[in-house]
Design an enzyme around this catalytic site. Structure first.
Site: not given
Ligand SMILES: NC(=O)c1ccc[n+]([C@@H]2O[C@H](COP(=O)([O-])OP(=O)(O)OC[C@H]3O[C@@H](n4cnc5c(N)ncnc54)[C@H](OP(=O)(O)O)[C@@H]3O)[C@@H](O)[C@H]2O)c1
Length: 333
Positions: A56, A208, A211
């Site tokens: 990352y 989610l 998003g």
């Protein structure tokens, strides 16, 4: 903070974990000061599980976590650091494959320990199975790191039921990290039951849908060139329209309950079982506060029926990864 135990062999953790990926990569630019403040706010709220990957931001995320833990009182003792490794990067920032060879595993770990500024990683896992290396060898190498005290627990990421069984035959596995949300229910048929049978917990990501089902993703949102979502089938054209129609249906339920769409989506995952710990990708304190609110939300049987009517299993338009990345998912094969 409510707690959970990851599988029969794993550590006790907060009921929500903080996924730190978006603070360094894949969702466009992030604000470093706000990222650090978000990690501190999470620790203050009792979140103990911090998830990262050495790839990352090519080490950026681990260095960020190092700084966050150094600048909060007794933070390293409280935190569980979950690290993924194995993804190979190019100088240009692309991804060029996976390496799960034992010598590579130990090399990745040495660099991660240095960047994190710690003497042990709490949970260590390969991000995707290396197709050229049997999972037994990769997990065996992590087991040797456990024996040497450099790693506490072994995890897996995006693997299918057969690989779960093979890995669990080598060493105890604390948890499988895998996408699970109202839009991504693929684990329910075989992977989740197998994990339960083997005593392996689930750390769910994409709760989610990156998003998409947070209630904050607008139909006309422009994504930066370095935002993964710009390549994700679920965020494209007609698929996006159809998926956001599903969010509208979810919003009606959330509004009636006086909670937010994101809280409804997180509460649904929490309702799936105490062995599932959602990793929330908040990178701002306001998003974190909203996510934490899901823990105070009760969804009863009537709510669950309504939620699943709004977003039935299989309703998502589009795959969860671009085709080139779907092929790396052992969980989809
Ligand atoms: N094992 C794997 O293969 C894998 C893959 C992906 C991720 N992960 C891990 O799982 C973590 C979570 O994944 P994710 O970031 O894709 O999941 P996510 O929680 O589904 O999505 C995070 C996105 O949702 C938006 N969002 C809107 N409201 C939010 C709220 N109240 N709380 C949190 N986020 C909100 C964020 O918005 P903004 O745009 O406003 O920041 C962010 O862009 C990652 O950080 C990473 O550690 C693992």
């Amino acid at each position: 903070m409510q707690t959970r135990t990851l599988g029969t062999s794993g550590p006790q953790t907060s009921a929500l974990g903080l996924g730190c990926m978006g603070m360094s990569a894949l969702y466009g630019d992030a604000d470093r000061t706000e990222s650090l403040a978000t990690v501190h706010a999470a620790l203050d709220a009792g979140i103990t599980l911090l998830d990262t990957g050495d790839f990352y931001g090519m080490g950026h995320n681990e260095l960020l976590i190092n700084e966050a833990l150094r600048t909060a009182p007794a933070a390293r003792e409280k935190a569980l650091i979950s690290v993924k490794f194995g993804a190979l990067r190019t100088v240009e920032g692309g991804f060029s494959g996976y390496d799960g060879r034992p010598a590579a595993v130990k090399n990745f770990a040495a660099y991660s320990l240095q960047r994190l500024g710690t003497d042990h990683i709490d949970i260590y896992r390969i991000a995707r199975v290396d197709p050229d290396v049997p999972i037994e060898e990769t997990v065996g190498a992590i087991a040797e790191l456990v024996e040497a005290g450099h790693v506490r627990h072994i995890g897996l990421s995006e693997v299918g039921a057969e690989t779960l069984r093979r890995a669990a035959a080598v060493a105890p596995i604390s948890d499988l990290q895998i996408e699970y949300s109202l839009l991504s229910r693929g684990i329910e048929d075989a992977i989740l039951p197998t994990a339960r049978q083997l005593g392996i917990g689930i750390t769910a990501y994409g709760v989610l849908s990156r998003g998409l089902i947070s209630g904050h993703f607008g139909r006309d949102r422009q994504l930066a060139a370095n935002d993964f979502r710009g390549m994700s089938p679920r965020f494209q054209g007609d698929n996006l329209t159809r998926n956001l129609d599903l969010v509208d249906a979810l919003r009606a339920i959330a509004d009636a309950k006086g909670i937010t769409v994101a809280q409804t989506a997180i509460a649904w995952v929490l309702s799936r079982g105490e062995d599932i710990v959602p990793l929330i990708g908040a990178r701002r304190r306001d998003r974190l506060t909203e996510a934490l609110g899901a823990l105070d939300t009760t969804v009863d049987a009537t709510d669950l029926t309504a939620i699943e009517r709004a977003i039935p299993a299989g309703a998502a338009a589009g795959d969860r990864y671009p085709a080139s990345q779907m092929t790396h998912l052992d969980s989809e094969n």
